[in-house]
Design a protein around this motif. Structure first.
Motif, PDB file in Angstrom:
ATOM      1  N   ALA A 249       0.818  -1.217   0.000  1.00  0.00           N
ATOM      2  CA  ALA A 249       0.000   0.000   0.000  1.00  0.00           C
ATOM      3  C   ALA A 249       0.849   1.263   0.000  1.00  0.00           C
ATOM      4  CB  ALA A 249      -0.932  -0.006   1.203  1.00  0.00           C
ATOM      5  N   MET A 250       2.031   1.198   0.596  1.00  0.00           N
ATOM      6  CA  MET A 250       2.900   2.372   0.675  1.00  0.00           C
ATOM      7  C   MET A 250       3.845   2.490  -0.513  1.00  0.00           C
ATOM      8  SD  MET A 250       3.931   2.462   4.711  1.00  0.00           S
ATOM      9  CE  MET A 250       5.130   3.764   4.375  1.00  0.00           C
ATOM     10  N   GLY A 251       3.797   1.535  -1.445  1.00  0.00           N
ATOM     11  CA  GLY A 251       4.677   1.600  -2.600  1.00  0.00           C
ATOM     12  C   GLY A 251       6.123   1.311  -2.260  1.00  0.00           C
ATOM     13  N   LEU A 252       6.356   0.536  -1.202  1.00  0.00           N
ATOM     14  CA  LEU A 252       7.708   0.151  -0.809  1.00  0.00           C
ATOM     15  C   LEU A 252       8.097  -1.148  -1.497  1.00  0.00           C
ATOM     16  CD1 LEU A 252       7.289   0.792   3.025  1.00  0.00           C
ATOM     17  CD2 LEU A 252       8.383   2.315   1.369  1.00  0.00           C
ATOM     18  N   LYS A 253       9.376  -1.475  -1.442  1.00  0.00           N
ATOM     19  CA  LYS A 253       9.865  -2.751  -1.959  1.00  0.00           C
ATOM     20  C   LYS A 253      10.197  -3.669  -0.792  1.00  0.00           C
ATOM     21  CE  LYS A 253      11.924  -0.780  -6.149  1.00  0.00           C
ATOM     22  NZ  LYS A 253      13.201  -0.562  -6.903  1.00  0.00           N
ATOM     23  N   ALA A 254       9.990  -4.946  -0.986  1.00  0.00           N
ATOM     24  CA  ALA A 254      10.270  -5.929   0.060  1.00  0.00           C
ATOM     25  C   ALA A 254      11.498  -6.745  -0.320  1.00  0.00           C
ATOM     26  CB  ALA A 254       9.078  -6.853   0.251  1.00  0.00           C
ATOM     27  N   LEU A 255      12.398  -6.909   0.633  1.00  0.00           N
ATOM     28  CA  LEU A 255      13.560  -7.774   0.454  1.00  0.00           C
ATOM     29  C   LEU A 255      13.441  -8.905   1.461  1.00  0.00           C
ATOM     30  CD1 LEU A 255      16.325  -8.399  -0.816  1.00  0.00           C
ATOM     31  CD2 LEU A 255      17.361  -7.001   0.997  1.00  0.00           C
ATOM     32  N   GLU A 256      13.130 -10.115   0.983  1.00  0.00           N
ATOM     33  CA  GLU A 256      12.921 -11.259   1.862  1.00  0.00           C
ATOM     34  C   GLU A 256      14.261 -11.863   2.270  1.00  0.00           C
ATOM     35  OE1 GLU A 256       9.120 -13.545   0.505  1.00  0.00           O
ATOM     36  OE2 GLU A 256       9.970 -12.628  -1.292  1.00  0.00           O
ATOM     37  N   ILE A 257      14.446 -12.042   3.577  1.00  0.00           N
ATOM     38  CA  ILE A 257      15.686 -12.557   4.130  1.00  0.00           C
ATOM     39  C   ILE A 257      15.482 -14.020   4.540  1.00  0.00           C
ATOM     40  CG2 ILE A 257      17.474 -12.244   5.882  1.00  0.00           C
ATOM     41  CD1 ILE A 257      17.246  -9.904   3.942  1.00  0.00           C
ATOM     42  N   PRO A 258      16.391 -14.927   4.184  1.00  0.00           N
ATOM     43  CA  PRO A 258      16.260 -16.331   4.614  1.00  0.00           C
ATOM     44  C   PRO A 258      16.033 -16.428   6.112  1.00  0.00           C
ATOM     45  CG  PRO A 258      18.046 -16.127   3.035  1.00  0.00           C
ATOM     46  CD  PRO A 258      17.584 -14.721   3.338  1.00  0.00           C
ATOM     47  N   THR A 259      15.089 -17.299   6.496  1.00  0.00           N
ATOM     48  CA  THR A 259      14.660 -17.389   7.894  1.00  0.00           C
ATOM     49  C   THR A 259      14.615 -18.845   8.329  1.00  0.00           C
ATOM     50  OG1 THR A 259      13.329 -15.380   7.589  1.00  0.00           O
ATOM     51  CG2 THR A 259      12.854 -16.718   9.527  1.00  0.00           C
ATOM     52  N   HIS A 260      15.182 -19.117   9.508  1.00  0.00           N
ATOM     53  CA  HIS A 260      15.223 -20.461  10.068  1.00  0.00           C
ATOM     54  C   HIS A 260      13.913 -20.749  10.793  1.00  0.00           C
ATOM     55  CE1 HIS A 260      16.420 -23.784  12.746  1.00  0.00           C
ATOM     56  NE2 HIS A 260      17.379 -24.029  11.877  1.00  0.00           N
ATOM     57  N   PRO A 261      13.357 -21.965  10.685  1.00  0.00           N
ATOM     58  CA  PRO A 261      12.054 -22.242  11.303  1.00  0.00           C
ATOM     59  C   PRO A 261      12.055 -22.196  12.829  1.00  0.00           C
ATOM     60  CG  PRO A 261      13.015 -24.254  10.414  1.00  0.00           C
ATOM     61  CD  PRO A 261      13.861 -23.128   9.920  1.00  0.00           C
ATOM     62  N   ARG A 262      13.245 -22.244  13.463  1.00  0.00           N
ATOM     63  CA  ARG A 262      13.279 -22.123  14.923  1.00  0.00           C
ATOM     64  C   ARG A 262      13.925 -20.821  15.388  1.00  0.00           C
ATOM     65  NH1 ARG A 262      14.498 -27.809  18.075  1.00  0.00           N
ATOM     66  NH2 ARG A 262      13.367 -29.203  16.683  1.00  0.00           N
ATOM     67  N   ASP A 263      15.028 -20.422  14.738  1.00  0.00           N
ATOM     68  CA  ASP A 263      15.827 -19.304  15.227  1.00  0.00           C
ATOM     69  C   ASP A 263      15.556 -17.991  14.524  1.00  0.00           C
ATOM     70  OD1 ASP A 263      16.987 -21.071  16.982  1.00  0.00           O
ATOM     71  OD2 ASP A 263      18.719 -21.472  15.700  1.00  0.00           O
ATOM     72  N   GLY A 264      14.693 -18.003  13.537  1.00  0.00           N
ATOM     73  CA  GLY A 264      14.309 -16.757  12.890  1.00  0.00           C
ATOM     74  C   GLY A 264      15.281 -16.307  11.810  1.00  0.00           C
ATOM     75  N   VAL A 265      15.292 -15.012  11.546  1.00  0.00           N
ATOM     76  CA  VAL A 265      16.053 -14.424  10.443  1.00  0.00           C
ATOM     77  C   VAL A 265      17.536 -14.788  10.532  1.00  0.00           C
ATOM     78  CG1 VAL A 265      16.869 -12.232   9.493  1.00  0.00           C
ATOM     79  CG2 VAL A 265      14.465 -12.507  10.084  1.00  0.00           C
ATOM     80  N   SER A 266      18.101 -15.179   9.407  1.00  0.00           N
ATOM     81  CA  SER A 266      19.528 -15.492   9.334  1.00  0.00           C
ATOM     82  C   SER A 266      20.326 -14.191   9.381  1.00  0.00           C
ATOM     83  CB  SER A 266      19.841 -16.254   8.039  1.00  0.00           C
ATOM     84  OG  SER A 266      21.231 -16.278   7.787  1.00  0.00           O
ATOM     85  N   LEU A 267      21.115 -14.013  10.425  1.00  0.00           N
ATOM     86  CA  LEU A 267      21.906 -12.789  10.545  1.00  0.00           C
ATOM     87  C   LEU A 267      23.017 -12.751   9.506  1.00  0.00           C
ATOM     88  CD1 LEU A 267      22.149 -12.257  14.412  1.00  0.00           C
ATOM     89  CD2 LEU A 267      20.425 -11.465  12.780  1.00  0.00           C
ATOM     90  N   GLU A 268      23.521 -13.907   9.095  1.00  0.00           N
ATOM     91  CA  GLU A 268      24.541 -13.951   8.060  1.00  0.00           C
ATOM     92  C   GLU A 268      23.967 -13.466   6.729  1.00  0.00           C
ATOM     93  OE1 GLU A 268      23.863 -16.413  10.196  1.00  0.00           O
ATOM     94  OE2 GLU A 268      25.649 -16.104  11.442  1.00  0.00           O
ATOM     95  N   ALA A 269      22.758 -13.947   6.406  1.00  0.00           N
ATOM     96  CA  ALA A 269      22.123 -13.508   5.166  1.00  0.00           C
ATOM     97  C   ALA A 269      21.779 -12.019   5.229  1.00  0.00           C
ATOM     98  CB  ALA A 269      20.858 -14.331   4.906  1.00  0.00           C
ATOM     99  N   LEU A 270      21.344 -11.557   6.402  1.00  0.00           N
ATOM    100  CA  LEU A 270      21.029 -10.138   6.546  1.00  0.00           C
ATOM    101  C   LEU A 270      22.285  -9.288   6.396  1.00  0.00           C
ATOM    102  CD1 LEU A 270      19.029  -7.857   7.188  1.00  0.00           C
ATOM    103  CD2 LEU A 270      19.464  -8.272   9.622  1.00  0.00           C
ATOM    104  N   ALA A 271      23.393  -9.728   6.984  1.00  0.00           N
ATOM    105  CA  ALA A 271      24.641  -8.970   6.875  1.00  0.00           C
ATOM    106  C   ALA A 271      25.046  -8.812   5.417  1.00  0.00           C
ATOM    107  CB  ALA A 271      25.742  -9.660   7.674  1.00  0.00           C
ATOM    108  N   TYR A 272      24.896  -9.889   4.645  1.00  0.00           N
ATOM    109  CA  TYR A 272      25.214  -9.813   3.213  1.00  0.00           C
ATOM    110  C   TYR A 272      24.274  -8.840   2.504  1.00  0.00           C
ATOM    111  CZ  TYR A 272      25.783 -11.199  -1.666  1.00  0.00           C
ATOM    112  OH  TYR A 272      25.986 -11.192  -3.021  1.00  0.00           O
TER     113      TYR A 272
END
Length: 507
Positions: A249-272
């Protein structure tokens, strides 16, 4: 020992004139004890088996003592002992010295978990609006068996206590109850929220909190405060479709970050991603992600906050499920590690107390002034009386009592739905292992198209949520989300059996 109470409760949820009731009373034995005794103890045993099978008593629960059950059933102690011995022989209960009788652990091996998500690289425009609207209409249709909507069952909410609080504050508030509660909102409620935030590791003052119309408005306001059209927002993968709708609705773009089913967002993938993408802000559900149920370890939250602080990138932390931990303590929020005002914490009482009250809140850090202004020009204020009623409920201790109860119930319901999916869905199905919240993420074999399963389920009177609505790029086509917030019943079990049968037909 598990017992049930009925009766009236005051505003804080304290019981007034409780009535104890247990198992359905059996007929009194006839004079011919030799003929009736075997049938009677088998009936008692059958009652207990039914209560175990329908989830009233879970593995590890203590069942009533011999004497208590004897009184409840109006049968002799000897009859109860015979019933318990029969159940011990069948492996349904076990005796523990000086402790009583307990339900045995059920022989159940959970299937494998889904792997870490692998979203497509690069930011993208979001286009989930049409599918999300179809899903929303289906999940809120009362004529369907609602296995889709991530909403607590009304039967599990303290509705009567809240109604009494609402009536009480309405009588005592005079004209204040009908006046605008302009931003930042009702002071009594903000004070209670600030006190409760200590449990999540946060030190907040009431003046740092803004009351909103549910968590979704809080997220909208925070996104509008930190981003502009065309900016890129990093999100979980999968991501709650309501967040995707806000971004769209806001006209933003989404960048999906790999996420682990127990530990959540991958910090390594986010850092990259931070090194290679122009990320304006991050919006994550760190505690009991919807739909994964993942919970980022506290050490990772601290690292996440520090990583973003180095680049002055704001983090919007949607903590709407944080209070629904299955364990005795709730996890910390990312806000508890924030030293720069860069974390915007959002929460709501919709998933724990009253969805229809539409009372949420945010602690927007350095964007406080912008969020208050945006709130004022968007909806002016959140309804006053619901704020006052919830503040009263929190102040009188009703919330803590309620949380203890529903945390246990949701843990049981997630377990029961997980077991049913394991029994009925196609071979190769994988499920998550939530430690809080009440949703389950189900990965079916690759041949199963969840959009087709969604349509077939609707035709059979069942609502589910198909996986593609949780992705900006329509991924997760062989996934569905199931709501575990309904009271367990044979009705629900049969619905899951039907879903499994339909899924097998699509393989």
């Amino acid at each position: 020992m598990l017992v049930y109470f009925s009766g009236n409760c005051d505003c804080a949820g304290r019981l007034i004139e409780p009535t104890l009731y247990g198992l359905k009373t059996m007929p009194a034995p006839t004079t011919d004890r030799r003929a009736e005794a075997p049938l009677l103890y088998e009936q008692v045993a059958a009652q207990i088996v039914r209560l175990i099978d329908n989830g009233t008593w879970r593995p590890g629960d203590r069942i009533p003592s011999v004497r208590m059950l004897s009184r409840q059933q109006s049968v002799s102690v000897a009859t109860v002992l015979q019933a318990y011995r029969l159940l011990e022989n069948r492996g349904r209960i076990e005796a523990r010295p000086q402790s009583g009788y307990f339900v045995c652990a059920r022989a159940w091996t959970p299937p494998a978990e889904p792997g870490v998500s692998r979203p497509a690289k690069g930011a993208t425009q979001v286009n989930v609006g049409e599918l999300a609207m179809r899903v929303m209409k289906a999940t809120h249709n009362p004529a369907l068996i609602r296995l889709g909507a991530a909403l607590p069952s009304p039967e599990l909410l303290p509705t009567q206590q809240l109604n009494r609080c609402l009536a009480a504050v309405g009588r005592s508030s005079g004209s204040a109850g009908s006046d605008y509660s302009v931003p930042p909102g009702n002071l009594a409620l903000r004070t209670q929220i600030a006190q409760r935030a200590l449990e999540a590791g946060c030190t907040l003052s009431p003046d740092e909190i803004v009351i909103t119309c549910g968590a979704l408005e809080a997220l909208n306001l925070c996104l509008r405060a930190v981003a502009r059209t065309g900016d890129t927002i990093a999100i979980d993968s999968p991501c709650y479709f309501g967040i995707l709708q806000c971004i769209e609705a806001m006209g933003l773009k989404a960048l999906e970050i790999p996420t682990h089913p127990r530990d959540g967002v991958s910090l390594e993938a986010l850092a990259y991603a931070l090194e290679t993408q122009p990320i304006r802000a991050c919006l994550f559900v760190l505690n009991y992600n919807n739909p994964l149920g993942s919970c980022m370890p506290d050490a990772n939250k601290k690292r996440l906050v520090e990583m973003l602080a180095e680049r002055a990138i704001p983090l919007i932390d949607d903590d709407i499920y944080g209070d629904l931990a299955f364990g005795p303590t709730r996890p910390r929020t990312a806000k508890s590690y924030d030293r720069n005002g860069l974390v915007l914490l959002c929460d709501s009482f919709s998933k724990t107390l009253a969805p229809g009250y539409r009372v949420g809140w945010c602690a927007p850090g350095r964007w406080q002034e912008q969020v208050e202004h945006l709130k004022l020009v968007t909806t002016v204020a959140t309804a006053t009386l619901p704020q006052m009623a919830i503040a009263d409920f929190l102040a009188n201790g009703g919330y803590n009592h309620h949380l203890r109860r529903i945390r246990r119930l949701y843990a049981e319901k997630v377990q029961l739905v997980s077991e049913a999916v394991t029994r009925f869905f196609p071979a190769g199905t994988r499920i998550t292992r939530p430690t809080g919240g009440y949703v389950l993420w189900v990965e079916m074999p690759p041949a199963v198209n969840s959009l087709e399963l969604f349509d077939r389920a609707l035709a059979a009177g069942i609502s589910i949520v198909p996986g593609p609505v949780f992705s900006a790029k329509g991924k997760f086509r062989n996934f569905i989300r199931l709501n575990c917030g309904n009271p367990w019943s044979e009705h629900i079990e049969r619905a899951i059996e039907k879903l499994g049968r339909m899924a097998r037909q699509l393989t």
